[in-house]
Write an enzyme that holds these catalytic residues in place. Structure first.
Site, PDB file in Angstrom:
ATOM      1  N   ARG A  50       0.760  -1.275   0.159  1.00  0.00           N
ATOM      2  CA  ARG A  50      -0.074   0.071   0.111  1.00  0.00           C
ATOM      3  C   ARG A  50       0.859   1.265  -0.090  1.00  0.00           C
ATOM      4  O   ARG A  50       0.475   2.058  -0.723  1.00  0.00           O
ATOM      5  CB  ARG A  50      -0.840   0.071   1.096  1.00  0.00           C
ATOM      6  CG  ARG A  50      -1.742   1.257   1.519  1.00  0.00           C
ATOM      7  CD  ARG A  50      -2.666   0.929   2.613  1.00  0.00           C
ATOM      8  NE  ARG A  50      -3.270   2.115   3.064  1.00  0.00           N
ATOM      9  CZ  ARG A  50      -4.508   2.583   2.717  1.00  0.00           C
ATOM     10  NH1 ARG A  50      -5.105   1.714   1.438  1.00  0.00           N
ATOM     11  NH2 ARG A  50      -5.148   3.664   3.072  1.00  0.00           N
ATOM     12  N   VAL A  70      -6.754   7.472  -1.115  1.00  0.00           N
ATOM     13  CA  VAL A  70      -6.524   6.346  -1.037  1.00  0.00           C
ATOM     14  C   VAL A  70      -7.325   5.520  -0.003  1.00  0.00           C
ATOM     15  O   VAL A  70      -7.313   5.887   1.197  1.00  0.00           O
ATOM     16  CB  VAL A  70      -5.076   5.781  -0.761  1.00  0.00           C
ATOM     17  CG1 VAL A  70      -4.751   4.385  -0.861  1.00  0.00           C
ATOM     18  CG2 VAL A  70      -4.286   6.621  -1.702  1.00  0.00           C
ATOM     19  N   SER A  71      -8.537   4.771  -0.441  1.00  0.00           N
ATOM     20  CA  SER A  71      -9.320   4.458   0.640  1.00  0.00           C
ATOM     21  C   SER A  71      -8.759   3.655   1.758  1.00  0.00           C
ATOM     22  O   SER A  71      -7.824   3.329   1.668  1.00  0.00           O
ATOM     23  CB  SER A  71     -10.540   3.753   0.095  1.00  0.00           C
ATOM     24  OG  SER A  71     -11.334   4.324  -1.044  1.00  0.00           O
ATOM     25  N   ALA A  72      -9.303   3.570   3.112  1.00  0.00           N
ATOM     26  CA  ALA A  72      -9.099   2.892   4.094  1.00  0.00           C
ATOM     27  C   ALA A  72      -9.067   1.540   4.061  1.00  0.00           C
ATOM     28  O   ALA A  72      -9.891   0.915   3.243  1.00  0.00           O
ATOM     29  CB  ALA A  72     -10.057   3.153   5.268  1.00  0.00           C
ATOM     30  N   TYR A  94     -18.208   6.690   0.631  1.00  0.00           N
ATOM     31  CA  TYR A  94     -17.190   7.264  -0.268  1.00  0.00           C
ATOM     32  C   TYR A  94     -17.626   8.512  -0.801  1.00  0.00           C
ATOM     33  O   TYR A  94     -18.686   9.091  -0.975  1.00  0.00           O
ATOM     34  CB  TYR A  94     -17.202   6.248  -1.640  1.00  0.00           C
ATOM     35  CG  TYR A  94     -16.279   5.061  -1.460  1.00  0.00           C
ATOM     36  CD1 TYR A  94     -15.264   4.924  -2.177  1.00  0.00           C
ATOM     37  CD2 TYR A  94     -16.590   4.024  -0.427  1.00  0.00           C
ATOM     38  CE1 TYR A  94     -14.410   3.717  -2.048  1.00  0.00           C
ATOM     39  CE2 TYR A  94     -15.786   2.769  -0.549  1.00  0.00           C
ATOM     40  CZ  TYR A  94     -14.628   2.733  -0.925  1.00  0.00           C
ATOM     41  OH  TYR A  94     -13.879   1.766  -0.967  1.00  0.00           O
TER      42      TYR A  94
END
Length: 391
Positions: free
Chosen positions: A33, A99-101, A255
């Site tokens: 990541r 950048v999504s969790a 989102y």
């Protein structure tokens, strides 16, 4: 003390059940990541002054790495469609890319029900992190990813190439799909929608699954899973199955809005048609309830938004429709008085919201997962219980 925050994240996600689809853990371990995180990004937690601080790898590598692998936090990479990667220092405004969790990403991937060999359409490449995870499951050649923002599209492409992935990338409007790459066995959106494009159904293989964050002007944050008619899926077919797609809301997914689906706030209701009335019940019963109550109400009044102002005896709710032709003000104090509700324009929005609340209560206060959507070429119809009971 040196801490392996990647391992800490994996342990936390495992304890939360985020790896219930075994391949998700394998992909999580395979994709770094940190490779998809910019050297500078904004924290999702604001400072007391309302600005979001920057995490800078060069200034504090430990804090940066810890934030990258935080299991429940996103990395904000863009504000207001313009500034990216924390270059301007602490900022305030609307998040427009991140950048999504990790926990949110894992939940989407588990619910995608992705199998090796499936052809996948992803809407919203951004950093490329989710794209890389998809590649780990189905192979680069089976992944098509679309990004509308040119800066983000270029950044995501460079990240993926440097990490050794070669999916099919498109800079364009994902709401249109990618017809020449169809059919798709899975369609995954990483931005919230208020309506699902029927083009995705047309480009889907028989039995395909369409998974997207979903919301209304009134409440957002649900996850919708639609099934395209025509069998059990697979890699055959030519797309264009057509027909009616049904699906339920399967959980939550908070989102950012897709760019073409952001609710507008344009108020131009005049004073020519003004009505005053009492409220039929305490506004707090309707407006201070749990989130799933709000979401159910929103399915019945999808173009109505609500905001609050004032405190104590001055607390007031303001409702408006998306076109801005109707506005309704509701006072919390002394709600039984004949002047508590003031409606401007052709619609009494408080009456509509209360009617939706009453219908939800009468139905037994069903949870989110008792609701769903039916999508045809002509319409999108929310329902409660089953498609036979449209809202």
């Amino acid at each position: 003390m040196n801490v392996d925050f990647r391992a800490v994240s994996a342990t936390a996600l495992g304890a939360k059940g985020a790896f219930r689809a075994g391949w998700v853990r394998e992909a999580f371990d395979a994709v770094d990541r940190a490779h998809f995180a910019p050297p500078r990004f904004w924290s999702q937690t604001a400072q007391p002054d309302g600005h979001y601080p920057v995490l800078d790898r060069d200034a504090d590598a430990g804090a940066w790495y810890r934030a990258v692998w935080h299991p429940h936090h996103s990395l904000v990479t863009q504000f207001d469609d313009q500034r990216t990667h924390g270059d301007g220092g602490p900022a305030r405004g609307a998040f427009t890319s991140s950048v999504s969790a990790p926990d949110t990403v894992c939940e989407l991937l588990c619910q995608l029900e992705l199998e090796p060999g499936h052809r996948v359409l992803e809407l919203g490449t951004a950093s490329g992190y989710v794209t890389a995870l998809l590649c780990e499951r189905v192979g680069d050649a089976n992944v098509t990813s679309v990004e509308i923002d040119p800066v983000l599209a270029d950044w995501g492409a460079k990240n993926l190439t440097a990490a050794g992935y070669q999916p099919y990338l498109v800079h364009g409007d994902g709401l249109l799909g990618v017809p020449h790459r169809a059919p798709f066995d899975r369609v995954l959106a990483t931005a919230a929608l208020r309506s699902v494009p029927y083009a995705w159904v047309e480009q889907a293989a028989p039995g395909a699954r369409v998974l997207t964050p979903y919301g209304t002007c009134y409440a957002t944050g649900a996850l919708l899973a639609l099934t395209v008619p025509g069998g059990t899926g697979g890699t055959g077919g030519t797309g264009g199955t057509g027909g009616t797609a049904h699906g339920r809301f399967t959980g939550t997914a908070h989102y950012m809005w897709a760019r073409g689906h952001r609710p507008a706030r344009t108020l131009h209701a005049g004073d020519a048609d003004v009505r005053k009335a009492a409220s039929p019940l305490d506004p707090a019963q309707v407006l201070d309830g749990p989130w799933h109550q709000d979401f159910s109400i929103g399915l019945s009044v999808p173009d109505v938004a609500c905001a609050h102002r004032g405190d104590g005896a001055q607390r007031q709710a303001q409702l408006w429709d998306e076109r801005g032709t109707s506005v309704t003000l509701v006072n919390y104090a002394d709600w039984w008085r004949p002047d508590t509700v003031t409606a401007y324009g052709p619609r009494d929005l408080w009456h509509e919201v209360v009617a939706a609340y009453t219908a939800w209560r009468t139905a037994g206060q069903p949870p989110l997962t008792h609701h769903g959507l039916t999508l045809t070429p002509e319409s999108a119809t929310p329902w409660r219980g089953s498609p036979a009971h449209p809202l």
